[in-house]
Design a protein around this motif. Sequence first.
Motif, PDB file in Angstrom:
ATOM      1  N   THR A  70      44.585  -1.857 -15.487  1.00 28.12           N
ATOM      2  CA  THR A  70      45.909  -2.033 -14.877  1.00 28.12           C
ATOM      3  C   THR A  70      46.518  -0.696 -14.470  1.00 28.12           C
ATOM      4  O   THR A  70      47.486  -0.656 -13.711  1.00 28.12           O
ATOM      5  N   LYS A  71      45.955   0.392 -15.024  1.00 32.01           N
ATOM      6  CA  LYS A  71      46.399   1.763 -14.725  1.00 32.01           C
ATOM      7  C   LYS A  71      47.824   2.048 -15.189  1.00 32.01           C
ATOM      8  O   LYS A  71      48.499   2.938 -14.643  1.00 32.01           O
ATOM      9  N   THR A  72      48.273   1.336 -16.208  1.00 28.48           N
ATOM     10  CA  THR A  72      49.625   1.562 -16.703  1.00 28.48           C
ATOM     11  C   THR A  72      49.742   1.200 -18.169  1.00 28.48           C
ATOM     12  O   THR A  72      48.977   0.377 -18.683  1.00 28.48           O
ATOM     13  N   LEU A 131      59.503   3.234 -21.114  1.00 25.97           N
ATOM     14  CA  LEU A 131      59.153   3.777 -19.797  1.00 25.97           C
ATOM     15  C   LEU A 131      57.744   3.332 -19.430  1.00 25.97           C
ATOM     16  O   LEU A 131      56.965   2.931 -20.289  1.00 25.97           O
ATOM     17  N   GLU A 132      57.413   3.419 -18.147  1.00 24.21           N
ATOM     18  CA  GLU A 132      56.067   3.074 -17.684  1.00 24.21           C
ATOM     19  C   GLU A 132      55.296   4.341 -17.354  1.00 24.21           C
ATOM     20  O   GLU A 132      55.804   5.222 -16.648  1.00 24.21           O
ATOM     21  N   PHE A 133      54.072   4.411 -17.858  1.00 22.91           N
ATOM     22  CA  PHE A 133      53.234   5.587 -17.641  1.00 22.91           C
ATOM     23  C   PHE A 133      51.919   5.204 -16.982  1.00 22.91           C
ATOM     24  O   PHE A 133      51.274   4.223 -17.376  1.00 22.91           O
ATOM     25  N   SER A 134      51.537   5.977 -15.983  1.00 19.41           N
ATOM     26  CA  SER A 134      50.213   5.820 -15.390  1.00 19.41           C
ATOM     27  C   SER A 134      49.181   6.369 -16.360  1.00 19.41           C
ATOM     28  O   SER A 134      49.408   7.397 -17.009  1.00 19.41           O
ATOM     29  N   VAL A 135      48.049   5.677 -16.468  1.00 20.23           N
ATOM     30  CA  VAL A 135      46.954   6.169 -17.304  1.00 20.23           C
ATOM     31  C   VAL A 135      45.640   6.060 -16.546  1.00 20.23           C
ATOM     32  O   VAL A 135      45.440   5.144 -15.755  1.00 20.23           O
ATOM     33  N   THR A 136      44.769   7.012 -16.781  1.00 20.96           N
ATOM     34  CA  THR A 136      43.420   7.022 -16.217  1.00 20.96           C
ATOM     35  C   THR A 136      42.473   7.411 -17.343  1.00 20.96           C
ATOM     36  O   THR A 136      42.912   7.841 -18.416  1.00 20.96           O
ATOM     37  N   PRO A 137      41.160   7.302 -17.116  1.00 21.60           N
ATOM     38  CA  PRO A 137      40.210   7.726 -18.151  1.00 21.60           C
ATOM     39  C   PRO A 137      40.285   9.209 -18.497  1.00 21.60           C
ATOM     40  O   PRO A 137      39.617   9.662 -19.430  1.00 21.60           O
ATOM     41  N   ALA A 138      41.123   9.978 -17.785  1.00 24.33           N
ATOM     42  CA  ALA A 138      41.299  11.399 -18.102  1.00 24.33           C
ATOM     43  C   ALA A 138      42.247  11.620 -19.266  1.00 24.33           C
ATOM     44  O   ALA A 138      42.320  12.733 -19.803  1.00 24.33           O
ATOM     45  N   VAL A 139      42.976  10.562 -19.659  1.00 28.64           N
ATOM     46  CA  VAL A 139      43.981  10.737 -20.720  1.00 28.64           C
ATOM     47  C   VAL A 139      43.851   9.656 -21.778  1.00 28.64           C
ATOM     48  O   VAL A 139      43.396   8.543 -21.510  1.00 28.64           O
ATOM     49  N   HIS A 185      48.646  -9.122 -13.569  1.00 27.73           N
ATOM     50  CA  HIS A 185      48.512  -7.883 -12.809  1.00 27.73           C
ATOM     51  C   HIS A 185      47.865  -8.112 -11.447  1.00 27.73           C
ATOM     52  O   HIS A 185      48.338  -7.605 -10.429  1.00 27.73           O
ATOM     53  N   CYS A 186      46.807  -8.898 -11.430  1.00 25.69           N
ATOM     54  CA  CYS A 186      46.033  -9.104 -10.208  1.00 25.69           C
ATOM     55  C   CYS A 186      46.793  -9.939  -9.178  1.00 25.69           C
ATOM     56  O   CYS A 186      46.809  -9.613  -7.982  1.00 25.69           O
ATOM     57  N   PHE A 187      47.434 -11.006  -9.636  1.00 29.01           N
ATOM     58  CA  PHE A 187      48.081 -11.950  -8.713  1.00 29.01           C
ATOM     59  C   PHE A 187      49.598 -11.745  -8.590  1.00 29.01           C
ATOM     60  O   PHE A 187      50.237 -12.393  -7.766  1.00 29.01           O
ATOM     61  N   SER A 188      50.141 -10.851  -9.428  1.00 32.69           N
ATOM     62  CA  SER A 188      51.593 -10.599  -9.420  1.00 32.69           C
ATOM     63  C   SER A 188      52.383 -11.888  -9.601  1.00 32.69           C
ATOM     64  O   SER A 188      53.295 -12.211  -8.822  1.00 32.69           O
TER      65      SER A 188
END
Length: 302
Positions: free
Chosen positions: A96-98, A104-112, A53-56
């Motif tokens: 990674t926020k995903t 499918l790809e979903f964004s995730v945050t500490p809100a969910v 994730h960090c270095f792609s």
Amino acid sequence: MEDNQIQKEIQSQNQLSNDEIISWGQLLSEAKDTLTKANVPDADIDAWLLMEHCFSITKSFFFLNRRQIVESKEKIKQYREFIKQRAARIPLQYLTKTQGFMGLEFSVTPAVLIPRQDTETLVETLLSYAKDKPGASLIDVCTGSGCIAVSLAHYGNFAQVTASDISSAALLVAKKNAADNHASVQFFESDLLEQVPGRFDMIVSNPPYIEDDVILGLEPEVKDNEPMIALSGGKDGLIFYRRLTETAKDHLNPGGALFVEIGYNQWEAVAELFRANGFSKPTLVRDLAGLDRVVWGVLDEM
């Protein structure tokens, strides 16, 4: 030691740190050791996923260049910060926020809540039920990241897909995921179905269902990081099943169906709630691990 001498010593140490030379293989090994010492589950996997994730980079690149020097000092610093946070048991997906779900790809945050593969059983069950009911309407209650509603809108043949959540922060994430996945979903900020107008052919929900006492024994990634509002089903884990089954008939069209995810030990209790509220023949579906996972039923005709 005089002040100027101390300052020179600090500068010398900083220079050594800034000029550090480390290979890809050494950097990954360092990260694995850090996570292992912190008792992080699947330390090897997470160390790699964060590097990717960090270095792609790809695994092919890594294996071909594992003895080569990592050139970007800024990326090394960023990667080590990710590892530090993961060692503190911050979930990988929040870094990674995903998270992938239903292809499918979903964004995730500490809100969910982070989408789980187990929940794909709920989506697949409803898709199978609805395949010969084109043009149906449905609502996903407690939508969180929107992974259920978005997946159903993406793969199903529904005339209308609606989703609700009591959390405005969660709805922001869900709306982003709907847009990113080109899914047509209407969202409502609502305590379950209380602020949602109209009736639907199907109601689906993965509500909070973990008993409060059980939450205390969960991994730090869950109990200390994921939103408690999305985890706690009260003392017995059944609060939201009671409310959903009691109010479902007021929000379903005649012959409408209710689908819910459950905990591995909740089938009998939830089935009884279904029967007590007009769903006389609840059906159990198990997940790929063989655990009780989904209960669904059709509202009895009046």
